[in-house]
Scaffold this motif. Structure first.
Motif, short mmCIF file in Angstrom:
data_model
loop_
_atom_site.label_atom_id
_atom_site.label_comp_id
_atom_site.label_asym_id
_atom_site.label_seq_id
_atom_site.Cartn_x
_atom_site.Cartn_y
_atom_site.Cartn_z
N UNK A 1 26.77 79.03 -12.66
CA UNK A 1 26.41 80.35 -12.34
C UNK A 1 27.69 80.99 -11.65
N UNK A 2 28.02 82.22 -12.38
CA UNK A 2 29.31 82.91 -11.74
C UNK A 2 28.75 84.10 -10.84
N UNK A 3 29.21 84.09 -9.66
CA UNK A 3 29.03 85.15 -8.70
C UNK A 3 30.22 86.21 -8.43
N UNK B 1 35.34 77.82 -8.91
CA UNK B 1 35.43 78.22 -9.81
C UNK B 1 34.13 79.16 -10.50
N UNK B 2 33.13 79.13 -9.64
CA UNK B 2 31.95 80.05 -9.97
C UNK B 2 32.00 81.30 -9.32
N UNK C 1 29.23 87.12 -15.52
CA UNK C 1 28.72 87.00 -14.19
C UNK C 1 27.38 87.14 -14.01
N UNK C 2 26.73 86.31 -13.51
CA UNK C 2 25.32 86.31 -13.41
C UNK C 2 24.63 86.92 -12.02
N UNK C 3 25.40 86.74 -11.17
CA UNK C 3 25.09 87.40 -9.86
C UNK C 3 26.15 88.51 -9.30
#
Length: 66
Positions: A1-3, A27-28, A64-66
């Motif tokens: 999950x990318x922030x 890395x996230x 990007x997830x969040x």
């Protein structure tokens, strides 16, 4: 999950990035900044991000997830 963290090179943004690096893999984390050169040495991916260029925001937020 990318922030994604907007304003990551500002005073608060840098603190948020450092806090998150203790919670998730660097890395996230993506630093969303006007000048990616200012994010060198933060240990996370940096992408250009400028609210004054809305036509580019969708591409800059890709993945990007969040």
């Amino acid at each position: 999950m990318k922030i994604g963290i907007t304003g990551a090179t500002g005073q608060l943004g840098r603190l948020v990035v450092e806090y998150l690096k203790n919670k998730v893999s660097p890395s996230d984390i993506v630093a969303l900044v006007r000048d990616p050169a200012k994010a060198e040495g933060m240990g996370v991916e940096a992408r250009p991000f400028d609210y004054n260029k809305p036509e580019a925001l969708e591409a800059q937020l890709k993945g990007i997830d969040r």
